[in-house]
Each structure stands twice: as C-alpha cells, then as structure tokens.
Design an enzyme around this catalytic site. Structure first.
Site, mmCIF file in Angstrom:
data_model
loop_
_atom_site.group_PDB
_atom_site.id
_atom_site.type_symbol
_atom_site.label_atom_id
_atom_site.label_comp_id
_atom_site.label_asym_id
_atom_site.label_seq_id
_atom_site.Cartn_x
_atom_site.Cartn_y
_atom_site.Cartn_z
ATOM 1 N N LYS A 183 13.374 -10.250 -8.354
ATOM 2 C CA LYS A 183 12.421 -11.285 -8.765
ATOM 3 C C LYS A 183 11.258 -10.636 -9.490
ATOM 4 O O LYS A 183 10.519 -9.859 -8.906
ATOM 5 C CB LYS A 183 11.899 -12.048 -7.543
ATOM 6 C CG LYS A 183 10.950 -13.162 -7.942
ATOM 7 C CD LYS A 183 9.869 -13.372 -6.913
ATOM 8 C CE LYS A 183 8.802 -14.307 -7.425
ATOM 9 N NZ LYS A 183 7.993 -13.692 -8.494
ATOM 10 N N GLU A 233 4.466 -1.754 -1.232
ATOM 11 C CA GLU A 233 3.463 -0.935 -1.921
ATOM 12 C C GLU A 233 2.357 -1.888 -2.308
ATOM 13 O O GLU A 233 2.562 -2.795 -3.105
ATOM 14 C CB GLU A 233 4.095 -0.270 -3.149
ATOM 15 C CG GLU A 233 3.379 1.001 -3.552
ATOM 16 C CD GLU A 233 2.275 0.759 -4.551
ATOM 17 O OE1 GLU A 233 1.103 0.684 -4.119
ATOM 18 O OE2 GLU A 233 2.596 0.624 -5.737
ATOM 19 N N CYS A 267 -2.003 0.451 -9.518
ATOM 20 C CA CYS A 267 -2.298 0.682 -8.096
ATOM 21 C C CYS A 267 -2.959 2.031 -7.932
ATOM 22 O O CYS A 267 -3.679 2.259 -6.971
ATOM 23 C CB CYS A 267 -1.015 0.647 -7.289
ATOM 24 S SG CYS A 267 -0.204 -0.923 -7.472
ATOM 25 N N GLU A 367 -10.084 -3.522 -3.511
ATOM 26 C CA GLU A 367 -9.368 -3.272 -4.763
ATOM 27 C C GLU A 367 -9.695 -4.391 -5.749
ATOM 28 O O GLU A 367 -9.398 -5.563 -5.497
ATOM 29 C CB GLU A 367 -7.856 -3.220 -4.509
ATOM 30 C CG GLU A 367 -7.094 -2.799 -5.746
ATOM 31 C CD GLU A 367 -5.594 -2.690 -5.509
ATOM 32 O OE1 GLU A 367 -5.030 -3.587 -4.864
ATOM 33 O OE2 GLU A 367 -4.990 -1.713 -6.007
HETATM 34 C C1 UN1 Z 1 1.544 1.289 -9.962
HETATM 35 O O1 UN1 Z 1 0.452 1.107 -10.465
HETATM 36 O O2 UN1 Z 1 1.974 0.554 -9.062
HETATM 37 O O3 UN1 Z 1 1.259 6.966 -11.485
HETATM 38 C C2 UN1 Z 1 2.497 2.332 -10.418
HETATM 39 C C3 UN1 Z 1 1.164 6.019 -12.247
HETATM 40 C C4 UN1 Z 1 2.415 5.341 -12.745
HETATM 41 C C5 UN1 Z 1 2.919 4.356 -11.744
HETATM 42 C C6 UN1 Z 1 1.880 3.437 -11.211
HETATM 43 N N1 UN1 Z 1 3.415 6.338 -13.005
HETATM 44 O O4 UN1 Z 1 0.100 5.577 -12.596
#
Ligand code: UN1
Length: 484
Positions: A183, A233, A267, A367
């Site tokens: 999804k 995550e 993230c 965040e």
């Molecule tokens: C994310 O933001 O969930 O290390 C992944 C990084 C990328 C992946 C981020 N290769 O910023």
C-alpha cells in the site's frame, strides 16, 4: 526547464491484483496533485476498501506456493532483471517522483537508485540466504538451521521515499520467498504504480505482488490480535553535534544538506544542531547566510535547491510549530509559508532556523518533518551526550570533530540506530541495517542482512542417521557431570 513541458496527461490508475489492473470494488476514486503546483493533477486512483484488500491478500496467497518453491537463485535472476529495468527507467521514474512528491530531481534520482541498489543486493542473496550448520551434541546426527518464508506480507509505505522504501521492503520479502500486498501513501500512488509495472515487466509472476492505492486499517492493532509480526519505522529527531575542533565548512555543507534536503522530510533529517559555544556564533552566521541563499521552487527546475513540502496539511502543521518556536527560541531566518510568484500555487515553506533552543523545548523534542532546524548551544561533552539522548526517538546522529577519542565515544554513547562521524545524519546505504532505537521503531531493522531476518522464519533441522533412539539432553552427559 519549464514544468509545463514536464506535464503529461492525467491518467487513471488502478489496483494490481493477481496480475490484473482493476478498479476498486466500490468504484470510488481519489486524485493526486503535485505539491509544487496544485493545478497539476497527476492522476485518478482507485480508492480501495477492505474488500479490495481481501482480494489482494487472496491473490498473494494463491501465488505463494509456486513463488516460495521456485529456487531462490531463480527468484534472484528475476530481481536482477527488475534492477536493470529500474535502471533503464530511472529518469522517467525520477521525473514522475519529483512531479508527484516534490523532492528535487537530483534527490529523486537518488531515491530510485536506492531501490536499484537493494534490488541488486537482494538478487545476489538468491544465491546465499545463508542458514547455519553446527555440530550436533550426539553421534551420527546432523544439525542445521534454514530460512523459510513467512507467507503473505503487507507493506505500508510512506510518501517521502516513494520508490526506495517500497524497494527496501519488497525485494528482501520477495527473495525470501514471500508474496506481498503493498500500500503506497495516498500522496504518492503514481510512483508505486509505475514501480509495480516495471516489476511485472521484469518477470515477477502474477499475484506475487499486489498494490493498493488506498486503505484505512489500523494495522498494528489488528496485527497484535493475530500475533502477526510488525516492523515499524516511525521517525526521528536527529542531532548533528558540531565540536569546537570541527571542520566548519564541511559541517555547514552537511547541516544544510541534512536539514533542508527533501525539504526536511526525511526520517533521518537533522532537526537539532548541537554546537559547541566556542564556535556557535561563527557557525550560526555561516548557516544563516547559506540558508538565506537557498532557492525554493519546483524540483524539476535545475536551479531549485529546496522543493515543496508534501501538501497543505503539512504546511499548516509546520506553521503551527512556528508559533511554538517563537515562544521558545529565537527565529533567525524563515518561519513562513512561501507564496512569492509561482510558489503560491504549491505547498512551500521557507527554510527555517531557530537558535538558543533549550533541549527540552517542543521544537527540540517533536518531529516537525519540514525544513526547520533548531540550534542548541553546549559547553561540555557530557552535556552534548545528554542532549543527543534526551528525545524519545533514536534514529540517526552525527558528530563533527577531529578528535578520534570523541568520535569513538559518540559511537558508543549516542543512543541511535545510525551513527555518523564527519558526515550529516542522512544518506544511509542499502546494505547496512536501517532503523532506530526507542520510539523510532519496534526493534527491527530494514535492508541489509537484517531485512532477511525479518522476512524469514528460522527452522532448525535435525537429521539422525544413527539408526537408534537418541534422547538429546537425557542420554548425553558431559565430562564434568560424569566426574561428579
Ligand atoms: C527515511 O527518511 O525514512 O538515509 C529514509 C537516508 C535515506 C533513507 C531515508 N537513504 O536519508
């Protein structure tokens, strides 16, 4: 390059179920628009419900026996072909991503490349998928542990890495012999549809992958009720620590890239810059100047440094933090929705820096997921470590120093799943475990070998060729016990 040239006709996208593209059973649809220009409609998508999910799961279940029994090296060959196809279509996929998600084209290319890297890595795993053999404690007995697929996996993927993250999850799942229902986020469904089309073209059999453009299920709760394993995550509040001996120009490049790349919507984005007092004022001035020169715009325009954020809901959420931040700290630059000229048609937010931020301020704890970063001054190493670890998340952290002792201390003491020395908080590579501690997740890791552990079950196998009953711990006594 003008964005008008980039636009293609609005398309209707369907669900992929059992190898066929189908409408939602309800016939309902939704549209996706470009965050850089809300008048640019990407397409119309099937708005799926529970019955569509059931159909996709049934198709994935039906495809499971044949796929899981296919020798893993053969599955690997298909993934090699998929990797090559993704590479051939990298530019097309990247442009679609920039148009649908907003990140600047160079970053979109990196996103697609990350999926290509994982496809090659997992294709190679088709000839490894290592288990283990160990000596048995009994004579004439063989002991080993092998990996088995789990079955049908459900993958819910975010909009910030619309191709890389589906790839991270799907390729390890597939090489282990699982079939899948995927999804995408409802902000980036076109990217997933195109990705799935290429996977099918690469030879993934019908039903092995199924894609949905919208669902609304409380996955974690339902998974708990049926004891399903879940890998989450969930985010970060990632710090970059800049020590008094740091290479400041390098630290500056890294902070700008980590805090404002992808408009801060990674993230792993650096949202806390913890700076030693001795270099604080100098660094803040360097940062203010550089950020003031960043160009906002459509990611397809090569002169753009920072693209839009994903939608207006995100703009409002980020804007809400401006009020909070003004009450807690000093605003150095930014702080507003950007509306100049063509920017008014999209969801743009000015790159924003707050300084003199207290470690427990809300803008230093929550965040924000936008182009906003907080500078926190510190006087001692112990204080820096305490602040690094003072948030509920633990995804990524970074230290700029020339002191090798501090570098190793940071590796030991910063409580995060990813750690960098003299490099910003973003840019994790596809063959190392990805994930974080504390509120960032639930203990699992993505990609690398770690992903194989999530997407397979261990089976320990004992073959007794002694021809007699051997009762493990009962018949076997060891030397120290014989002597007692
Ligand atoms: C994310 O933001 O969930 O290390 C992944 C990084 C990328 C992946 C981020 N290769 O910023």
């Amino acid at each position: 390059m003008s964005t008008t040239v980039e636009k293609t006709a609005t398309r209707t996208y369907q669900n992929l179920i059992g190898g066929k593209w189908t409408d939602a059973k309800s016939g309902k649809t939704f549209t996706s628009v470009s965050p850089a220009n809300h008048e640019d409609v990407i397409g119309t998508f099937a708005a799926s419900g529970a019955d569509d999910v059931d159909a996709a799961v049934a198709a994935a279940k039906a495809a499971f026996p044949a796929w899981s029994l296919m020798p893993a090296p053969k599955r690997g060959e298909i993934l090699f072909k998929v990797a090559r196809l993704l590479a051939e279509h990298k530019e097309e996929l990247s442009r679609l991503m920039t148009r649908e998600m907003g990140k600047v084209l160079t970053e979109a290319r990196g996103d697609v490349q990350e999926a290509i890297d994982v496809a090659y890595y997992m294709a190679g795993e088709g000839r490894r998928l290592f288990g283990m053999t160990v000596p048995s404690e009994m004579p004439d007995k063989f002991a080993m542990a092998v990996r088995r697929p789990i079955g049908v996996v459900g993958l819910i993927t975010p909009w910030n890495f619309p191709v890389a993250i589906p790839g991270w999850k799907l390729f390890p799942a597939l090489i282990c012999g699982n079939t899948a229902v995927v999804k995408p986020a409802s902000d980036t469904p076109a990217c997933l549809v195109r990705f799935m089309e290429l996977l099918m073209e690469g030879g993934i059999p019908d039903g092995v992958i199924n894609g949905h453009t919208e669902t609304g299920v409380d996955i974690t709760r339902r998974a708990a009720e049926t004891l399903k394993r879940v890998s989450l995550e969930l985010g970060g509040k990632n710090p970059i620590v800049i020590w008094e001996d740091a290479d400041l120009p390098l630290a500056l490049d890294s902070v700008v890239w980590s805090a404002f790349g992808t408009s801060g919507q990674r993230c792993t984005a650096a949202s806390r810059i913890i700076v030693h007092r001795a270099v604080h004022d100098q660094f803040v001035e360097m940062l203010r100047k550089r950020v003031g020169a960043l160009v906002l715009g459509d990611g397809l325009d090569p002169s753009t440094d920072v693209g839009p954020v994903i939608n207006d809901v995100a703009v409002d959420r980020i804007d809400g933090y401006m009020q909070i931040g003004r009450g807690e700290a000093e605003l150095v630059i930014g702080g507003r929705r950007a509306r100049d000229g063509a920017l008014a048609k999209g969801s743009f937010f000015e790159p924003t820096i707050f300084t003199e931020v207290k470690p427990d301020a809300r803008i230093a704890q929550e965040e924000i997921f936008g182009p906003v970063t907080s500078v926190i001054p510190v006087d001692s190493w112990d204080e820096a470590v305490r602040i690094v670890n003072s948030v509920t998340y633990g995804l990524s952290s970074s230290l700029f120093t020339r002191d090798i002792n501090l570098a190793f201390r940071s590796i030991r003491d910063f409580d995060t799943g990813l750690g960098y020395v003299n490099h910003g908080t973003i840019g994790a590579e596809a063959h190392l475990p990805f994930g974080g501690t504390k509120g960032t997740g639930n203990g699992h890791r993505e990609v690398g070998q770690a992903a194989l552990d999530f997407f397979s079950e261990w089976k320990s196998v004992y073959v007794d060729y002694s021809g007699k009953l051997q009762r493990a711990q009962i018949d076997m006594t060891f030397v120290d016990q014989e002597q007692v």
